[in-house]
Structure formats: structure tokens, C-alpha cells
Design a protein around this motif. Structure first.
Motif, mmCIF file in Angstrom:
data_model
loop_
_atom_site.group_PDB
_atom_site.id
_atom_site.type_symbol
_atom_site.label_atom_id
_atom_site.label_comp_id
_atom_site.label_asym_id
_atom_site.label_seq_id
_atom_site.Cartn_x
_atom_site.Cartn_y
_atom_site.Cartn_z
ATOM 1 N N LEU A 139 44.798 32.332 27.856
ATOM 2 C CA LEU A 139 44.625 33.770 27.642
ATOM 3 C C LEU A 139 43.215 34.214 28.020
ATOM 4 O O LEU A 139 43.025 35.273 28.627
ATOM 5 N N SER A 140 42.226 33.405 27.693
ATOM 6 C CA SER A 140 40.838 33.736 28.029
ATOM 7 C C SER A 140 40.627 33.783 29.538
ATOM 8 O O SER A 140 39.870 34.626 30.048
ATOM 9 N N ALA A 141 41.307 32.891 30.264
ATOM 10 C CA ALA A 141 41.189 32.876 31.722
ATOM 11 C C ALA A 141 41.973 34.024 32.354
ATOM 12 O O ALA A 141 41.492 34.691 33.274
ATOM 13 N N LEU A 142 43.188 34.263 31.837
ATOM 14 C CA LEU A 142 44.047 35.308 32.382
ATOM 15 C C LEU A 142 43.438 36.695 32.204
ATOM 16 O O LEU A 142 43.588 37.566 33.067
ATOM 17 N N LEU A 143 42.749 36.890 31.082
ATOM 18 C CA LEU A 143 42.158 38.195 30.773
ATOM 19 C C LEU A 143 40.624 38.130 30.876
ATOM 20 O O LEU A 143 39.919 38.678 30.045
ATOM 21 N N HIS A 144 40.168 37.462 31.920
ATOM 22 C CA HIS A 144 38.728 37.359 32.152
ATOM 23 C C HIS A 144 38.136 38.755 32.332
ATOM 24 O O HIS A 144 38.767 39.637 32.942
ATOM 25 N N PRO A 145 36.938 39.010 31.809
ATOM 26 C CA PRO A 145 36.323 40.344 31.936
ATOM 27 C C PRO A 145 36.251 40.861 33.368
ATOM 28 O O PRO A 145 36.376 42.067 33.605
ATOM 29 N N LEU A 146 36.065 39.969 34.336
ATOM 30 C CA LEU A 146 35.948 40.401 35.725
ATOM 31 C C LEU A 146 37.264 40.910 36.301
ATOM 32 O O LEU A 146 37.280 41.547 37.361
ATOM 33 N N THR B 111 40.498 45.641 37.987
ATOM 34 C CA THR B 111 41.769 45.581 38.714
ATOM 35 C C THR B 111 42.933 45.932 37.802
ATOM 36 O O THR B 111 43.855 46.660 38.202
ATOM 37 N N ILE B 112 42.890 45.453 36.560
ATOM 38 C CA ILE B 112 43.959 45.747 35.609
ATOM 39 C C ILE B 112 43.987 47.232 35.261
ATOM 40 O O ILE B 112 45.056 47.870 35.254
ATOM 41 N N ILE B 113 42.814 47.811 34.979
ATOM 42 C CA ILE B 113 42.747 49.238 34.628
ATOM 43 C C ILE B 113 43.349 50.099 35.734
ATOM 44 O O ILE B 113 44.208 50.959 35.484
ATOM 45 N N PHE B 114 42.912 49.877 36.968
ATOM 46 C CA PHE B 114 43.363 50.744 38.052
ATOM 47 C C PHE B 114 44.787 50.440 38.501
ATOM 48 O O PHE B 114 45.467 51.336 39.016
ATOM 49 N N SER B 115 45.255 49.233 38.302
ATOM 50 C CA SER B 115 46.664 48.946 38.573
ATOM 51 C C SER B 115 47.547 49.781 37.646
ATOM 52 O O SER B 115 48.553 50.370 38.079
ATOM 53 N N ILE B 116 47.169 49.847 36.371
ATOM 54 C CA ILE B 116 47.927 50.649 35.406
ATOM 55 C C ILE B 116 47.842 52.131 35.758
ATOM 56 O O ILE B 116 48.864 52.835 35.792
ATOM 57 N N LEU B 117 46.644 52.620 36.041
ATOM 58 C CA LEU B 117 46.483 54.047 36.352
ATOM 59 C C LEU B 117 47.209 54.425 37.644
ATOM 60 O O LEU B 117 47.872 55.466 37.712
ATOM 61 N N PHE B 118 47.095 53.623 38.670
ATOM 62 C CA PHE B 118 47.699 53.933 39.970
ATOM 63 C C PHE B 118 49.221 54.024 39.885
ATOM 64 O O PHE B 118 49.832 54.864 40.551
ATOM 65 N N TYR B 119 49.828 53.138 39.077
ATOM 66 C CA TYR B 119 51.291 53.056 39.095
ATOM 67 C C TYR B 119 51.967 53.614 37.847
ATOM 68 O O TYR B 119 53.180 53.792 37.835
ATOM 69 N N PHE C 282 39.621 44.145 43.791
ATOM 70 C CA PHE C 282 39.782 42.768 43.330
ATOM 71 C C PHE C 282 38.781 41.845 44.019
ATOM 72 O O PHE C 282 38.142 41.000 43.385
ATOM 73 N N LEU C 283 38.624 42.027 45.326
ATOM 74 C CA LEU C 283 37.689 41.188 46.079
ATOM 75 C C LEU C 283 36.242 41.443 45.643
ATOM 76 O O LEU C 283 35.452 40.502 45.509
ATOM 77 N N GLN C 284 35.902 42.710 45.424
ATOM 78 C CA GLN C 284 34.528 43.062 45.090
ATOM 79 C C GLN C 284 34.163 42.759 43.642
ATOM 80 O O GLN C 284 33.031 42.357 43.358
ATOM 81 N N THR C 285 35.103 42.998 42.712
ATOM 82 C CA THR C 285 34.773 42.884 41.280
ATOM 83 C C THR C 285 35.202 41.569 40.650
ATOM 84 O O THR C 285 34.807 41.277 39.524
ATOM 85 N N PHE C 286 35.990 40.765 41.368
ATOM 86 C CA PHE C 286 36.390 39.458 40.824
ATOM 87 C C PHE C 286 36.004 38.316 41.758
ATOM 88 O O PHE C 286 35.245 37.426 41.379
ATOM 89 N N VAL C 287 36.526 38.342 42.974
ATOM 90 C CA VAL C 287 36.312 37.210 43.882
ATOM 91 C C VAL C 287 34.829 37.016 44.198
ATOM 92 O O VAL C 287 34.309 35.890 44.117
ATOM 93 N N LEU C 288 34.125 38.099 44.536
ATOM 94 C CA LEU C 288 32.696 37.978 44.893
ATOM 95 C C LEU C 288 31.847 37.485 43.718
ATOM 96 O O LEU C 288 31.059 36.538 43.885
ATOM 97 N N PRO C 289 31.969 38.063 42.511
ATOM 98 C CA PRO C 289 31.179 37.534 41.388
ATOM 99 C C PRO C 289 31.521 36.085 41.057
ATOM 100 O O PRO C 289 30.612 35.299 40.755
ATOM 101 N N VAL C 290 32.809 35.735 41.101
ATOM 102 C CA VAL C 290 33.199 34.355 40.808
ATOM 103 C C VAL C 290 32.591 33.397 41.824
ATOM 104 O O VAL C 290 32.101 32.314 41.469
ATOM 105 N N PHE C 291 32.609 33.778 43.094
ATOM 106 C CA PHE C 291 32.007 32.944 44.140
ATOM 107 C C PHE C 291 30.508 32.758 43.888
ATOM 108 O O PHE C 291 29.977 31.645 44.020
ATOM 109 N N CYS C 292 29.831 33.848 43.524
ATOM 110 C CA CYS C 292 28.390 33.774 43.267
ATOM 111 C C CYS C 292 28.085 32.886 42.066
ATOM 112 O O CYS C 292 27.136 32.092 42.082
#
Length: 216
Positions: A9-16, A20-28, A60-70
């Protein structure tokens, strides 16, 4: 609570992942809350994707993948000892890097996607919350998970109040329920104390709800 489930659960709902989760809900679920979204979604495309999917993928790429890579790079270069970042020493540099990335992302959406001011404002509120977490983490281990999930609840609740969007009622209830499980998971893993969880919850809710109510 089972330890393995708490870790999952901690990994699935990582702060980063929260932007993506907020805007997925708002968009759809409540696209009417994003000015011009449906208009541009019907006329603009990103390659083979709709505008909604393109924005979400970029986010997703900017707010999750890039910070995780860094953060992974910081670990490889021995700047941080543990990828779990359980100590204050391991949290400071990754949080500062994340603040820089999120500030850039908020500025990018503000300058390049001016037709969607709601997106840039919510991203700015997220960047501010992360900045507050980074500053507090210089001295105290506040819960970033609590900040992230409570910020999600605050943003969705603020949008529902602002636009009278009843379609967000069940997503908000589900997010609150998930938030309870996530906070219980963090406590079960001894990742945080109740005070650190509470502080994170207050910070996330206050910032996101205030920005949506007063600026959108």
C-alpha cells in the motif's frame, strides 16, 4: 495489518503518484472542473493519444518517473544510503531535488498550458506542500505519505465544493477510506509516529483545500 500489505500500500500510494491520481480522477470523473478541457480534448491530440491521456502521461513522467530516477541516481552515487529514506539525513537532498522538479513542472504548466489554469494552480499547491515537507524534514520526520493522500482528499473536496460536483462524492469517500488504510500502514511499519501522520494530514489538507477554494 499484514506487513506485506502495508508495504504494498505504501508503494502503490507513493506521494509522487498523487498528482497523476488527482488529475486522472478530475479528467474522467469531473472534467467540468478543468476549464476548456473537453473543448481542447476534442480538437487537440498528442500523437496518437487524446489530450487528456497526453497530459496525464506527461505529468506521470515529470512528477513520478523523473524524481524516482533522480533519487535512484543519488543512491547509486552514495549521496543517500537507503532508497526507503527512513532517516532525516537520507531525506534532505532527495526532497530538495523533488522540490526543484515540481517547481519546474508547475512553471511549465503555467507557461505552456495557459488554457488550463486549474491544472497549474493545483500543481503549484503540490509543489508548495513538497517545499514545506522538505523544510520540515531538515529538523523533523513529517509523513510525506500523509501529506500526499490528504492533499488529494483536499483537492477533490475543494473542487466538489467549488463546482458543486456531486460526481466526486464517491471518489472522495473512497480516497478518505484509502487514506485511513495508508496511514494505518505507515504506523504499522513504524515509519512514522501518530504526531508525524497528523502533521502531514493537516499540512496536505490545508494547502490543497485553501488553494482550490480561494484561487480556482
Amino acid at each position: 495489518m499484514n506487513t506485506r500489505f502495508a508495504q504494498f500500500l505504501s508503494a502503490l500510494l507513493h506521494p509522487l503518484l498523487m498528482p497523476t491520481i488527482i488529475f486522472s480522477i478530475l479528467f474522467y470523473v469531473a472534467p467540468e472542473s478543468i476549464q476548456n478541457l473537453e473543448l481542447f480534448n476534442g480538437t487537440s491530440r498528442v500523437g496518437m493519444m487524446s489530450l487528456k491521456v497526453g497530459i496525464l502521461l506527461l505529468m506521470f513522467l515529470q512528477t513520478f518517473v523523473l524524481p524516482v530516477f533522480c533519487i535512484y541516481a543519488l543512491h547509486r552515487f552514495k549521496i543517500i544510503k537507503d532508497l526507503k529514506m527512513e532517516t532525516l539525513a537520507d531525506r534532505r537532498v532527495p526532497y530538495l531535488v523533488t522540490v526543484a522538479i515540481y517547481t519546474f513542472v508547475a512553471a511549465f504548466f503555467t507557461l505552456k498550458l495557459r488554457q488550463f489554469p486549474e491544472i497549474s494552480l493545483i500543481l503549484t499547491s503540490i509543489a508548495f506542500s513538497i517545499s514545506a515537507v522538505a523544510f520540515i524534514s531538515l529538523y523533523w520526520k513529517i509523513s510525506a505519505h500523509a501529506v500526499g493522500i490528504s492533499g488529494t482528499v483536499g483537492a477533490l473536496t475543494g473542487i466538489a465544493i467549488k463546482f458543486g460536483s456531486m460526481t466526486l462524492f464517491y471518489p472522495i469517500l473512497a480516497t478518505i477510506l484509502v487514506a485511513g488504510f495508508l496511514m494505518a500502514a505507515r504506523l504499522h511499519l513504524n515509519a512514522h509516529t501518530p504526531a508525524q501522520i497528523l502533521a502531514g494530514t493537516v499540512l496536505g489538507l490545508t494547502v490543497s483545500l485553501s488553494v482550490v477554494i480561494f484561487f480556482i
